[in-house]
Scaffold this active site. Structure first.
Site, PDB file in Angstrom:
ATOM      1  CB  SER A  89      -0.898   0.011   1.232  1.00 41.18           C
ATOM      2  OG  SER A  89      -1.519   1.279   1.404  1.00 41.18           O
ATOM      3  CE1 TYR A 111      -3.385  -2.248   5.217  1.00 38.80           C
ATOM      4  CE2 TYR A 111      -3.017  -0.039   4.375  1.00 38.80           C
ATOM      5  CZ  TYR A 111      -3.238  -1.379   4.150  1.00 38.80           C
ATOM      6  OH  TYR A 111      -3.306  -1.859   2.865  1.00 38.80           O
TER       7      TYR A 111
END
Length: 407
Positions: free
Chosen positions: A224, A237
């Site tokens: 990501s 995250y």
């Protein structure tokens, strides 16, 4: 005419040449969007202007650069000749839904022998794959945080492959279990993200590396942009994906002598897993409010936490439901004759990385805040402080006015 140039001018031209050349090389190698390319073109124009003093026809140089760029664009737009899929085996994690399930369907239809892990063999995702895919698909129930299950999946895969090696490992399984400021995020969220996104992926990779080395195969990890850039309210995250990105880059160097190629896919925002599940985020929100110390909740304010949840909900609802750009990137990474270090999957990712790499930090930081979390509320304690300061300033002004009248 060259005598007119002093040593500082020569240094200026040399530095500008190196900078522009480096920028253009990085842009061409990173699959960036046309907007950043325009910036590089302007830089090249400045360089040409400086070279005019050497009697280099600037127009001809611009034409030459234009021809080179056009040829490069034509070459990149032509469909690449991919390697054949037949006979190649791929192991992919996290296939109950989202990118994993969509990729399994595509790879199976192309003729790959696919080994796909799911958390629940009786779940809707697993049943759909069994119903729609060919007999070349093998479903394995694996929690990648469970070392014993990962090892059993390796034994099952080796038993079916025989002496044949594994062509591709797609590390897709991942979770995003937090939303909110770092101070408000639970430690269990940080540990949960690291356990799945980093340690689980590392465990699978280490177990399957012997099969990949045997076939000189490929490792593709779904990461990501949050692992490279400081997205607000995604620290748990993002930290796990940052660890994954560094692992990928390290493996790329270490496995090069073995002939194993390593790459990472960086998607933009897509509707996958629980991202569009309103009830899931409501439950997480309630758990957060119940677990926060009353003093901390008082300082931030429940309305501040509610706004964060609403912003996440809104952002998730606007996410792209078409997963094909990510699936296409995975397929290209598995079959391209020359693997790229990273693949940008989705609109705006290339531009985001360009701004992060070449623009001042203040501009990059503001861009992320405007793009992702457009918060309007400040924490309650800061609002009270601001109100107190305004009130104090007004009182001081009134006192000053009264003093002036008395004088």
């Amino acid at each position: 005419m060259m005598d007119d140039y002093s040593l500082p001018s020569w240094i200026y031209i040399a530095v500008l040449t190196v900078f522009v050349g480096g920028v253009m090389k990085k842009i061409l190698a990173s699959h960036l969007s046309p907007t950043p390319a325009v910036v590089a073109w302007l830089g090249a124009t400045v360089l040409v202007e400086r070279l005019w003093a050497f009697c280099v026809p600037a127009v001809l140089v611009l034409v030459l650069l234009g021809v080179i760029c056009c040829l490069f664009s034509i070459t990149r737009s032509m469909p690449a000749t991919l390697l054949p899929a037949q006979g190649k085996a791929v192991f992919i994690t996290g296939c109950d839904s989202g990118f994993g399930k969509a990729t399994v369907k595509r790879l199976d239809s192309m003729g790959f022998e696919v080994f796909a892990t799911v958390l629940d063999l009786l779940g809707d995702g697993a049943r759909e794959l069994q119903r729609t895919c060919s007999s070349h698909l093998t479903l394995l129930q694996v929690d990648i945080t469970d070392q014993q299950q990962v090892h059993q999946a390796l034994l099952d895969t080796k038993a079916k492959l025989g002496l044949k090696g594994l062509w591709g490992l797609v590390n897709n399984a991942g979770v995003c279990v937090n939303f909110g400021d770092t101070e408000l995020s639970l430690m269990s969220n940080f540990r949960g993200c690291m356990e799945v996104n980093f340690f689980g992926t590392l465990s699978v990779t280490k177990n399957f590396l012997p099969l990949l080395r045997r076939s000189r195969g490929r490792i593709i990890s779904i990461s990501s942009p949050a692992g490279d850039q400081p997205f607000p309210c995604l620290s748990a995250y993002g930290a796990s994906k940052a660890a994954l990105n560094l692992l990928v880059n390290t493996l790329r160097h270490e496995l090069e002598p073995w002939g194993v190629q390593v790459s990472v896919v960086l998607p933009s925002s897509y509707k996958t897993g629980q991202t569009s599940n309103h009830a899931y985020w409501e439950e997480k929100h309630k758990q957060l409010l119940q677990s926060l110390p009353p003093s901390l909740l008082e300082e931030y304010g429940e309305d501040y936490v509610n706004e964060t949840k609403d912003l996440f909900d809104s952002f998730s609802s606007e996410a792209n439901p078409d997963l094909s750009p990510v699936v296409n990137a995975i397929v290209e990474a598995l079959l391209a004759p020359q693997l790229q270090p990273r693949y940008f999957a989705g609109p705006g990712v290339g531009l985001m990385y360009f701004i992060h790499s070449y623009c001042p930090f203040s501009l990059s930081n503001r861009f992320l805040q405007k793009l992702f979390m457009k918060k309007k509320l400040a924490p309650r304690a800061l609002r009270k402080q601001s109100s107190f300061e305004v009130s104090s300033n007004n009182n001081n002004n009134n006192n000053n006015n009264n003093d002036e009248k008395l004088m």
